[in-house]
Design a protein around this motif. Structure first.
Motif, PDB file in Angstrom:
ATOM      1  N   PRO A  22       0.827  -1.193   0.000  1.00  0.00           N
ATOM      2  CA  PRO A  22       0.000   0.000   0.000  1.00  0.00           C
ATOM      3  C   PRO A  22       0.864   1.247   0.000  1.00  0.00           C
ATOM      4  N   ARG A  23       0.346   2.310  -0.539  1.00  0.00           N
ATOM      5  CA  ARG A  23       1.126   3.543  -0.596  1.00  0.00           C
ATOM      6  C   ARG A  23       1.455   4.012   0.817  1.00  0.00           C
ATOM      7  N   ASP A  24       0.482   3.831   1.700  1.00  0.00           N
ATOM      8  CA  ASP A  24       0.675   4.247   3.088  1.00  0.00           C
ATOM      9  C   ASP A  24       0.994   3.018   3.933  1.00  0.00           C
ATOM     10  N   ALA A  25       2.178   3.014   4.518  1.00  0.00           N
ATOM     11  CA  ALA A  25       2.633   1.833   5.256  1.00  0.00           C
ATOM     12  C   ALA A  25       1.730   1.494   6.437  1.00  0.00           C
ATOM     13  N   SER A  26       0.985   2.474   6.910  1.00  0.00           N
ATOM     14  CA  SER A  26       0.121   2.194   8.060  1.00  0.00           C
ATOM     15  C   SER A  26      -1.037   1.272   7.679  1.00  0.00           C
ATOM     16  N   HIS A  27      -1.228   1.075   6.402  1.00  0.00           N
ATOM     17  CA  HIS A  27      -2.287   0.175   5.957  1.00  0.00           C
ATOM     18  C   HIS A  27      -1.853  -1.290   5.976  1.00  0.00           C
ATOM     19  N   GLY A  28      -0.595  -1.516   6.220  1.00  0.00           N
ATOM     20  CA  GLY A  28      -0.125  -2.895   6.262  1.00  0.00           C
ATOM     21  C   GLY A  28       1.016  -3.124   5.303  1.00  0.00           C
ATOM     22  N   ASP A  29       1.347  -4.386   5.125  1.00  0.00           N
ATOM     23  CA  ASP A  29       2.479  -4.751   4.279  1.00  0.00           C
ATOM     24  C   ASP A  29       2.077  -5.030   2.839  1.00  0.00           C
ATOM     25  N   LEU A  30       0.939  -5.675   2.691  1.00  0.00           N
ATOM     26  CA  LEU A  30       0.459  -6.041   1.365  1.00  0.00           C
ATOM     27  C   LEU A  30      -1.002  -5.652   1.272  1.00  0.00           C
ATOM     28  N   SER A  31      -1.419  -5.336   0.089  1.00  0.00           N
ATOM     29  CA  SER A  31      -2.812  -4.954  -0.099  1.00  0.00           C
ATOM     30  C   SER A  31      -3.307  -5.538  -1.408  1.00  0.00           C
ATOM     31  N   THR A  32      -4.542  -6.015  -1.397  1.00  0.00           N
ATOM     32  CA  THR A  32      -5.119  -6.493  -2.660  1.00  0.00           C
ATOM     33  C   THR A  32      -6.453  -5.822  -2.925  1.00  0.00           C
ATOM     34  N   ASN A  33      -6.679  -5.564  -4.192  1.00  0.00           N
ATOM     35  CA  ASN A  33      -7.923  -4.921  -4.615  1.00  0.00           C
ATOM     36  C   ASN A  33      -8.944  -5.952  -5.094  1.00  0.00           C
ATOM     37  N   ALA A  34      -8.665  -7.238  -4.826  1.00  0.00           N
ATOM     38  CA  ALA A  34      -9.469  -8.314  -5.415  1.00  0.00           C
ATOM     39  C   ALA A  34     -10.971  -8.116  -5.189  1.00  0.00           C
ATOM     40  N   ALA A  35     -11.346  -7.791  -3.965  1.00  0.00           N
ATOM     41  CA  ALA A  35     -12.775  -7.670  -3.665  1.00  0.00           C
ATOM     42  C   ALA A  35     -13.420  -6.566  -4.497  1.00  0.00           C
ATOM     43  N   LEU A  36     -12.690  -5.485  -4.694  1.00  0.00           N
ATOM     44  CA  LEU A  36     -13.229  -4.359  -5.461  1.00  0.00           C
ATOM     45  C   LEU A  36     -13.363  -4.708  -6.934  1.00  0.00           C
ATOM     46  N   VAL A  37     -12.348  -5.343  -7.444  1.00  0.00           N
ATOM     47  CA  VAL A  37     -12.319  -5.642  -8.871  1.00  0.00           C
ATOM     48  C   VAL A  37     -13.352  -6.708  -9.245  1.00  0.00           C
ATOM     49  N   LEU A  38     -13.568  -7.644  -8.320  1.00  0.00           N
ATOM     50  CA  LEU A  38     -14.431  -8.777  -8.650  1.00  0.00           C
ATOM     51  C   LEU A  38     -15.896  -8.544  -8.291  1.00  0.00           C
ATOM     52  N   ALA A  39     -16.162  -7.513  -7.521  1.00  0.00           N
ATOM     53  CA  ALA A  39     -17.518  -7.302  -7.002  1.00  0.00           C
ATOM     54  C   ALA A  39     -18.563  -7.290  -8.109  1.00  0.00           C
ATOM     55  N   LYS A  40     -18.277  -6.511  -9.140  1.00  0.00           N
ATOM     56  CA  LYS A  40     -19.275  -6.353 -10.194  1.00  0.00           C
ATOM     57  C   LYS A  40     -19.517  -7.658 -10.942  1.00  0.00           C
ATOM     58  N   GLN A  41     -18.399  -8.284 -11.337  1.00  0.00           N
ATOM     59  CA  GLN A  41     -18.529  -9.546 -12.074  1.00  0.00           C
ATOM     60  C   GLN A  41     -19.260 -10.603 -11.266  1.00  0.00           C
ATOM     61  N   ALA A  42     -18.967 -10.621  -9.963  1.00  0.00           N
ATOM     62  CA  ALA A  42     -19.547 -11.662  -9.121  1.00  0.00           C
ATOM     63  C   ALA A  42     -20.948 -11.294  -8.671  1.00  0.00           C
ATOM     64  N   GLY A  43     -21.320 -10.059  -8.906  1.00  0.00           N
ATOM     65  CA  GLY A  43     -22.640  -9.623  -8.475  1.00  0.00           C
ATOM     66  C   GLY A  43     -22.787  -9.584  -6.966  1.00  0.00           C
ATOM     67  N   ARG A  44     -21.659  -9.317  -6.307  1.00  0.00           N
ATOM     68  CA  ARG A  44     -21.678  -9.252  -4.842  1.00  0.00           C
ATOM     69  C   ARG A  44     -21.107  -7.918  -4.391  1.00  0.00           C
TER      70      ARG A  44
END
Length: 586
Positions: free
Chosen positions: A38-60
């Motif tokens: 993540p750009r901001d280290a306070s957010h953690g070490d690794l970040s994934t956008n998977a939930a955001l990217v897949l939401a529409k396709q998955a209809g969730r």
RNA sequence: GGACCCGUAGCUCAGCUGGAUAGAGCGCUGCCCUCCGAAGGCAGAGGUCGUACGUUCGAAUCGUAUCGGGUCCGCCA
């Protein structure tokens, strides 16, 4: 290894698994899923956008998917926490030990740390410099030379198979002028007085040297010969002589070319007819008349039928002529054949590093490359913007007409090859760059070359001190990797430095894929800043110093860290073609 | 007239190919300091990302238009 890729793989397994269980729909498009710091280290070490990217396709909803991921990601080894943040990012934290292990990886790998296989052996041909052989390289050529050479090294490090190539424009009107200009100096060398070099001729002093050599070889035999005899002979002599100088200049800059391709040889081989025929076969050639360019009125414009290539079918703005009115090929036609030649020699990815004045040429060449390779070859053009030479903020005066230009050799002699190479990569290639002779050699924080080299030298200084204190100790990287108690590296600054180094393989991969070598310079600057910051900690807080007599175990751990820093810096400088120095002496 | 590049803090520039509160250096303001190796250190202020629409869950980033700067524009290479 690239830690982020490892987690991307783990994530993919989880997503496949969820799909198999029916918790997510099957066949989701995962191409936009990323795992990044993540750009901001306070957010953690690794970040994934998977939930955001897949939401529409998955209809969730993003958060529902994120919840599914959190449950699974928590089970992964090395993961200490997983949380959902913002609109649906999933942030991971890894154990400190996971990060510390990277120090060991770096020590063992040495400067090959960061090497990647993303390129998968893809053959890339990168053409750069390609200056006309009508005079020595001048300062402006330095940028293209360095950008191209560093990009080539970057691609090699990322697992591509690279060919470094120079295209010699030894056909056409300019080398004819070279021949005539040399002839003038030749007559001069044999006693004639030349009051003034006529307009349209090359006035440079360097041709006097060429002419002198010609006299030495041939004596006065050309004085009374007809032009049809002396011109080809003298032209070829001059080209050859100048090319030798160009190669020497490139060597002085540390640029090594594998292939020098001659335009004239290409034409002689029939390659142009070949390429032309291929375009005819595809019905991409026709006789037509172009519109005059609006706004700009050429004095002698008159409509003429020309042999045109349908470049507009491939995204260009107008169709482009391939033949001159005398029936000979245009430069463009030759260049089409040249690009086809590069493709046929095995490179499907072609890169041209060009000067700013070639910007308008890119579209047509890309169009032609697509056409002539049947869409199998791609061309990326890196346009290098102008370099402004300054001396203490004042522009260095140059006049092409008077022949007073700053040569590449002048620049190298003044500031050194490493400085030239580094500075040329401190700007994106499509941004203009200021090169101030005074500033680039300054030993101060303002000078990125010094700043990065200083960090590297400091690392070695500490290692030398450690050796001096205990000459019998072996501080080789393998020994450090095997013996250092890395768990002693507990300071936030130390862990931050390690995480930055863990990013190096990612930088290599993304910079290589984007064809952007300047990112290496910026990364090294950041790494140097982190290291200098850690060093400065030791000023106020003596427990943060690297060498601690009362704590040999921690000292060894820190020496391992420092050795790793020096390795990563050396690895990066290696890509840039800059020699890492172990000592700085004013 | 058209094509391409650029426009982000007072200045010089990054911004990981669409992500979270836009970053760095210089300069500015205020403290501290003279060091294992030599650039002093720390903190702070400072930006409607040229402008306007649009696409998107989400835009400095993509699209369209527009303004400003640069490069270039039929048989030069």
């Amino acid at each position: 290894m690239n830690l982020f890729n490892e987690f991307a793989k783990d994530l993919r397994v989880i997503l496949d698994d969820l799909a198999a269980n029916g918790e997510l729909p099957a066949g989701l498009d995962l191409s936009k899923v990323t795992v990044e710091p993540p750009r901001d280290a306070s957010h953690g070490d690794l970040s994934t956008n998977a939930a955001l990217v897949l939401a529409k396709q998955a209809g969730r909803k993003p958060r529902e998917i994120a919840d599914l991921l959190v449950a699974r990601l928590q089970g992964l080894a090395d993961v200490t926490s997983v949380e959902i943040a913002g609109p649906g990012f999933v942030n991971l934290r890894l154990s400190d030990d996971t990060w510390r292990q990277r120090v060991g990886d770096i020590l063992v790998a040495g400067v090959t740390y960061g090497n990647s296989s993303v390129g998968a052996g893809t053959a890339v041909n990168i053409e750069y410099v390609s200056a006309n052989p009508t005079g020595p390289l001048h300062a402006a050529h330095a940028r293209g030379a360095v950008v191209g050479d560093a990009l080539a090294s970057l691609l090699e490090k990322a697992g591509y198979t690279v060919t470094r190539e120079y295209y010699i424009n030894d056909a056409g009107a300019q080398v004819e002028v070279l021949g005539r200009s040399t002839y003038l100096r030749y007559r001069e060398a044999l006693g004639e007085t030349v009051a003034e070099v006529p307009a349209g001729m090359y006035p440079g002093e360097y041709l006097k040297d060429v002419a002198a050599d010609l006299v030495e070889r041939d004596g006065s035999k050309w004085l009374d010969a007809p032009e049809s005899e002396w011109l080809p002979a003298i032209r070829d002599f001059a080209i050859e002589r100048i090319l030798i100088g160009i190669k020497e200049d490139l060597a002085a800059l540390g640029v090594r070319k594998q292939i020098f391709s001659s335009e004239r040889a290409l034409i002689a081989s029939g390659a142009v007819e070949d390429a032309y025929q291929s375009l005819i076969d595809q019905d991409l050639i026709y006789q037509g008349v172009l519109e005059p360019p609006k706004g700009k009125k050429p004095d002698d414009w008159e409509p003429r039928p020309q042999t045109l290539f349908r470049a507009t079918q491939f995204g260009d703005d107008v169709d482009r002529p391939l033949k001159k009115s005398d029936g000979s090929w245009t430069y463009f036609a030759n260049d089409i054949a040249y690009h086809l030649d590069k493709f046929r020699r095995g490179s499907s990815v072609l890169i041209d590093v060009l000067g700013a004045d070639h910007g308008g040429y890119v579209k047509r060449m890309q169009a032609a490359t697509t056409a002539v390779t049947g869409g199998q070859g791609t061309l990326d053009a890196k346009i290098c913007q102008l370099v402004h030479l300054l001396q203490n903020g004042e522009p260095v005066k140059m006049s092409k007409r008077a022949g007073t230009f700053v040569t590449l050799r002048d620049v190298i002699d003044q500031v050194g090859r490493d400085v030239v190479r580094f500075i040329m990569l401190t700007r994106r290639n499509d941004q203009t760059l200021e090169f101030d002779f005074a500033k680039v050699t300054e030993q101060s924080k303002d000078n990125p070359v010094f700043y990065v080299q200083y960090a590297h030298a400091r690392c070695h200084s500490v290692l030398r001190h450690a050796s001096a204190a205990a000459p019998e100790r072996n501080l080789g990287p393998d020994v450090l990797a095997a013996t250092a108690a890395l768990s002693r590296l507990e300071a936030p600054e130390e862990l931050a430095l390690i995480k930055l180094m863990a990013n190096w393989p990612r930088i290599i991969e993304s910079a290589a894929q984007a064809h952007e070598a300047h990112r290496i310079a910026f990364y090294l600057y950041d790494l140097a800043a982190a290291f200098h910051g850690l060093w400065n900690k030791g000023k106020d807080d003596t427990t943060m110093r690297f060498l601690l007599e009362e704590d040999p175990e921690l000292t060894t751990a820190r020496l391992a860290l420092i050795k790793a820093v020096s390795i990563v810096i050396a690895s990066g400088l290696g890509v840039m073609g800059v020699e890492p120095v172990e000592e700085l002496r004013g």
